[in-house]
Design a protein around this motif. Structure first.
Motif, PDB file in Angstrom:
ATOM      1  N   VAL A 178      49.180  45.214  35.959  1.00  0.00           N
ATOM      2  CA  VAL A 178      47.872  44.898  36.546  1.00  0.00           C
ATOM      3  C   VAL A 178      46.911  46.024  36.183  1.00  0.00           C
ATOM      4  O   VAL A 178      47.240  47.192  36.379  1.00  0.00           O
ATOM      5  CB  VAL A 178      47.970  44.803  38.095  1.00  0.00           C
ATOM      6  N   PRO A 179      45.745  45.716  35.631  1.00  0.00           N
ATOM      7  CA  PRO A 179      44.795  46.791  35.331  1.00  0.00           C
ATOM      8  C   PRO A 179      44.384  47.491  36.621  1.00  0.00           C
ATOM      9  O   PRO A 179      43.912  46.840  37.559  1.00  0.00           O
ATOM     10  CB  PRO A 179      43.619  46.069  34.670  1.00  0.00           C
ATOM     11  N   LEU A 180      44.613  48.802  36.668  1.00  0.00           N
ATOM     12  CA  LEU A 180      44.380  49.525  37.922  1.00  0.00           C
ATOM     13  C   LEU A 180      42.923  49.948  38.115  1.00  0.00           C
ATOM     14  O   LEU A 180      42.545  50.343  39.205  1.00  0.00           O
ATOM     15  CB  LEU A 180      45.284  50.766  37.992  1.00  0.00           C
ATOM     16  N   ASP A 181      42.152  49.889  37.040  1.00  0.00           N
ATOM     17  CA  ASP A 181      40.753  50.301  37.206  1.00  0.00           C
ATOM     18  C   ASP A 181      40.026  49.272  38.059  1.00  0.00           C
ATOM     19  O   ASP A 181      40.173  48.071  37.861  1.00  0.00           O
ATOM     20  CB  ASP A 181      40.060  50.421  35.849  1.00  0.00           C
ATOM     21  N   SER A 182      39.228  49.780  39.001  1.00  0.00           N
ATOM     22  CA  SER A 182      38.560  48.839  39.903  1.00  0.00           C
ATOM     23  C   SER A 182      37.302  48.278  39.234  1.00  0.00           C
ATOM     24  O   SER A 182      36.784  48.830  38.326  1.00  0.00           O
ATOM     25  CB  SER A 182      38.187  49.545  41.212  1.00  0.00           C
TER      26      SER A 182
ATOM     27  N   ALA B  44      45.584  58.274  40.486  1.00  0.00           N
ATOM     28  CA  ALA B  44      44.133  58.351  40.728  1.00  0.00           C
ATOM     29  C   ALA B  44      43.511  56.959  40.630  1.00  0.00           C
ATOM     30  O   ALA B  44      42.594  56.629  41.390  1.00  0.00           O
ATOM     31  CB  ALA B  44      43.505  59.304  39.726  1.00  0.00           C
ATOM     32  N   ARG B  45      44.029  56.117  39.737  1.00  0.00           N
ATOM     33  CA  ARG B  45      43.454  54.767  39.579  1.00  0.00           C
ATOM     34  C   ARG B  45      43.987  53.790  40.618  1.00  0.00           C
ATOM     35  O   ARG B  45      43.344  52.781  40.919  1.00  0.00           O
ATOM     36  CB  ARG B  45      43.750  54.252  38.163  1.00  0.00           C
ATOM     37  N   LEU B  46      45.177  54.102  41.152  1.00  0.00           N
ATOM     38  CA  LEU B  46      45.786  53.203  42.143  1.00  0.00           C
ATOM     39  C   LEU B  46      44.883  53.032  43.376  1.00  0.00           C
ATOM     40  O   LEU B  46      44.750  51.926  43.908  1.00  0.00           O
ATOM     41  CB  LEU B  46      47.150  53.762  42.570  1.00  0.00           C
ATOM     42  N   GLY B  47      44.278  54.140  43.792  1.00  0.00           N
ATOM     43  CA  GLY B  47      43.380  54.099  44.955  1.00  0.00           C
ATOM     44  C   GLY B  47      42.256  53.091  44.761  1.00  0.00           C
ATOM     45  O   GLY B  47      41.970  52.300  45.656  1.00  0.00           O
ATOM     46  N   GLY B  48      41.673  53.109  43.576  1.00  0.00           N
ATOM     47  CA  GLY B  48      40.581  52.172  43.281  1.00  0.00           C
ATOM     48  C   GLY B  48      41.069  50.738  43.294  1.00  0.00           C
ATOM     49  O   GLY B  48      40.392  49.840  43.812  1.00  0.00           O
ATOM     50  N   ALA B  49      42.280  50.538  42.766  1.00  0.00           N
ATOM     51  CA  ALA B  49      42.833  49.179  42.708  1.00  0.00           C
ATOM     52  C   ALA B  49      43.119  48.646  44.108  1.00  0.00           C
ATOM     53  O   ALA B  49      42.887  47.460  44.394  1.00  0.00           O
ATOM     54  CB  ALA B  49      44.111  49.186  41.886  1.00  0.00           C
ATOM     55  N   LEU B  50      43.596  49.516  44.979  1.00  0.00           N
ATOM     56  CA  LEU B  50      43.935  49.063  46.337  1.00  0.00           C
ATOM     57  C   LEU B  50      42.692  48.592  47.106  1.00  0.00           C
ATOM     58  O   LEU B  50      42.792  47.768  48.008  1.00  0.00           O
ATOM     59  CB  LEU B  50      44.641  50.173  47.112  1.00  0.00           C
ATOM     60  N   GLN B  51      41.560  49.145  46.746  1.00  0.00           N
ATOM     61  CA  GLN B  51      40.326  48.729  47.432  1.00  0.00           C
ATOM     62  C   GLN B  51      40.012  47.250  47.181  1.00  0.00           C
ATOM     63  O   GLN B  51      39.230  46.647  47.910  1.00  0.00           O
ATOM     64  CB  GLN B  51      39.136  49.582  46.986  1.00  0.00           C
ATOM     65  N   ALA B  52      40.644  46.688  46.118  1.00  0.00           N
ATOM     66  CA  ALA B  52      40.403  45.269  45.826  1.00  0.00           C
ATOM     67  C   ALA B  52      41.077  44.361  46.852  1.00  0.00           C
ATOM     68  O   ALA B  52      40.792  43.160  46.908  1.00  0.00           O
ATOM     69  CB  ALA B  52      40.929  44.946  44.438  1.00  0.00           C
ATOM     70  N   PHE B  53      41.976  44.940  47.641  1.00  0.00           N
ATOM     71  CA  PHE B  53      42.702  44.148  48.633  1.00  0.00           C
ATOM     72  C   PHE B  53      41.816  44.016  49.878  1.00  0.00           C
ATOM     73  O   PHE B  53      41.757  44.896  50.718  1.00  0.00           O
ATOM     74  CB  PHE B  53      44.014  44.843  48.944  1.00  0.00           C
ATOM     75  N   ARG B  54      41.135  42.910  49.951  1.00  0.00           N
ATOM     76  CA  ARG B  54      40.191  42.699  51.062  1.00  0.00           C
ATOM     77  C   ARG B  54      40.929  42.131  52.275  1.00  0.00           C
ATOM     78  O   ARG B  54      41.916  41.437  52.133  1.00  0.00           O
ATOM     79  CB  ARG B  54      39.099  41.710  50.648  1.00  0.00           C
ATOM     80  N   SER B  55      40.387  42.432  53.435  1.00  0.00           N
ATOM     81  CA  SER B  55      40.951  41.817  54.649  1.00  0.00           C
ATOM     82  C   SER B  55      39.847  40.997  55.315  1.00  0.00           C
ATOM     83  O   SER B  55      38.669  41.310  55.170  1.00  0.00           O
ATOM     84  CB  SER B  55      41.473  42.885  55.604  1.00  0.00           C
ATOM     85  N   PRO B  56      40.232  39.943  56.034  1.00  0.00           N
ATOM     86  CA  PRO B  56      39.209  39.087  56.635  1.00  0.00           C
ATOM     87  C   PRO B  56      38.511  39.776  57.802  1.00  0.00           C
ATOM     88  O   PRO B  56      39.103  40.649  58.447  1.00  0.00           O
ATOM     89  CB  PRO B  56      40.005  37.887  57.126  1.00  0.00           C
ATOM     90  N   ALA B  57      37.292  39.355  58.062  1.00  0.00           N
ATOM     91  CA  ALA B  57      36.581  39.875  59.243  1.00  0.00           C
ATOM     92  C   ALA B  57      37.071  39.099  60.462  1.00  0.00           C
ATOM     93  O   ALA B  57      37.453  37.930  60.345  1.00  0.00           O
ATOM     94  CB  ALA B  57      35.088  39.671  59.057  1.00  0.00           C
TER      95      ALA B  57
END
Lengths: 182, 160
Positions: A178-182, B44-57
């Motif tokens: 999975v591309p890790l870049d956001s 370092a890039r994993l943190g940015g990727a995890l932000q893509a995991f949205r949660s419902p309001a």
């Protein structure tokens, strides 16, 4: 919180209003297989437990870490009960998962079908042991320090360091393609 | 430094939870180790990727639903309020009951009212004891005064 411990319902309502978003976020990410409605029911259960435990709350603990600890325990109880129900249904000869002959897909493979990045991450989190998953959720989505995470997980700071390290190694492998870049 | 240890320090360093000396040692290791450098880069890039995991309001009315499910907790004030709640629907009954109680008390204490007015009966136990002690003390003082008058002889007969 202390007022809520003495039975002040309006003080408790304020607490729910201020913290419910964070608790729902935690539940939804800590239990990647539950849908929104189930997560919301569990978040309500968290606040009911908090109300019952409020008289024993001590101001030494941060309200947020105290609530998150209750949330984690509520989620673990839910998982245990669900696992137990599944075991019982299998004992009854009523398989609830795929029919015989069909290979059961791992959450990660199931998410492949959907192929959205958010679901891949959710599925990767589901593959982690609960302690690692909780540490990741608390670090990345709640921005807690190691000391605060240790408080929620009832472990030591060096334990948190170790758990987060193992979780990150696993996530790196699970999200390899999975591309890790956001 | 071994790779595993360096990677653990790099992981904690990303969260700002490592002392400068440890962080420096791990950083130096990563400069000469491509596997650890790649690990640090991916984290370092994993943190940015995890932000893509949205949660419902949460849905509207969440707090209201929680409050509706809360069980009552019985405090002293709650108990008093519940008594007042009980009394509210029948104010006439409460008045009659209070009147009957008052009349009953008057009838019960009415026969003893004469003696209740006397000083002796009005005294409580400890007041009576205190008066007895005072009486004894004054008696001793009186005897001492008489013996002084009679020449200080304790064994001399008391003057009438």
């Amino acid at each position: 919180m202390l007022a809520a411990g003495q039975g002040d319902r309006s003080a408790f309502a304020d607490l729910v209003e201020r913290r419910h978003h964070a608790i729902l976020r935690f539940v939804y990410r800590f239990l990647p297989r539950v849908d929104r409605d189930a997560a919301e029911d569990l978040a309500q259960d968290v606040f009911l437990s908090a109300w019952k435990s409020a008289p024993s709350y001590r101001p030494q603990a941060l309200v947020m870490t105290w609530l998150l600890r209750i949330a984690r325990n509520t989620c673990l109880n839910y998982q245990r009960a669900r696992r137990l129900r599944r075991t019982e249904s299998l004992d009854d000869g009523r398989p609830e998962d795929p029919p015989a002959g069909q290979v059961q897909r791992t959450p990660l493979e199931a998410a492949d079908a959907a192929a959205t990045r958010s679901e891949r991450i959710r599925a990767a989190l589901a593959c982690l042991p609960h302690q690692q998953r909780a540490a990741v959720v608390l670090k990345y989505f709640h921005d807690l320090s190691y000391a605060e995470i240790a408080d929620v997980l009832e472990t030591s700071v060096s334990g948190v360091e170790s758990v987060l390290f193992r979780a990150r190694r696993s996530l790196r492998t699970l999200l390899e393609d999975v591309p890790l870049d956001s | 430094m071994r790779c595993r240890k360096a990677q653990r320090i790099l992981s904690a360093g990303l969260d700002g939870e490592v002392s400068g000396r440890r962080s420096k040692a791990a950083g130096e290791h990563a400069q000469s180790c491509s596997a650890c450098a790649a690990f640090a880069h991916d984290l370092a890039r994993l943190g940015g990727a995890l932000q893509a995991f949205r949660s419902p309001a949460p849905s509207d009315g969440f707090t209201r639903r929680v409050m509706a499910r809360l069980p009552r907790r019985q405090s002293g004030l709650d108990i008093l309020q519940s008594w007042l709640e009980l009394l509210r629907p029948a104010p006439l009954g409460v008045g009659v009951a209070a009147f009957c109680l008052g009349v009953g008390l008057v009838l019960l204490t009415g026969g003893d009212s004469a003696s209740a007015d006397t000083g002796d009966d009005a005294l409580t136990g400890w007041t009576r004891e205190y008066q007895e002690i005072l009486a004894e003390v004054s008696m001793e003082e009186r005897m001492l005064t008489l013996s002084t008058i009679n020449g200080g002889d304790d064994h001399a007969p008391l003057a009438p």
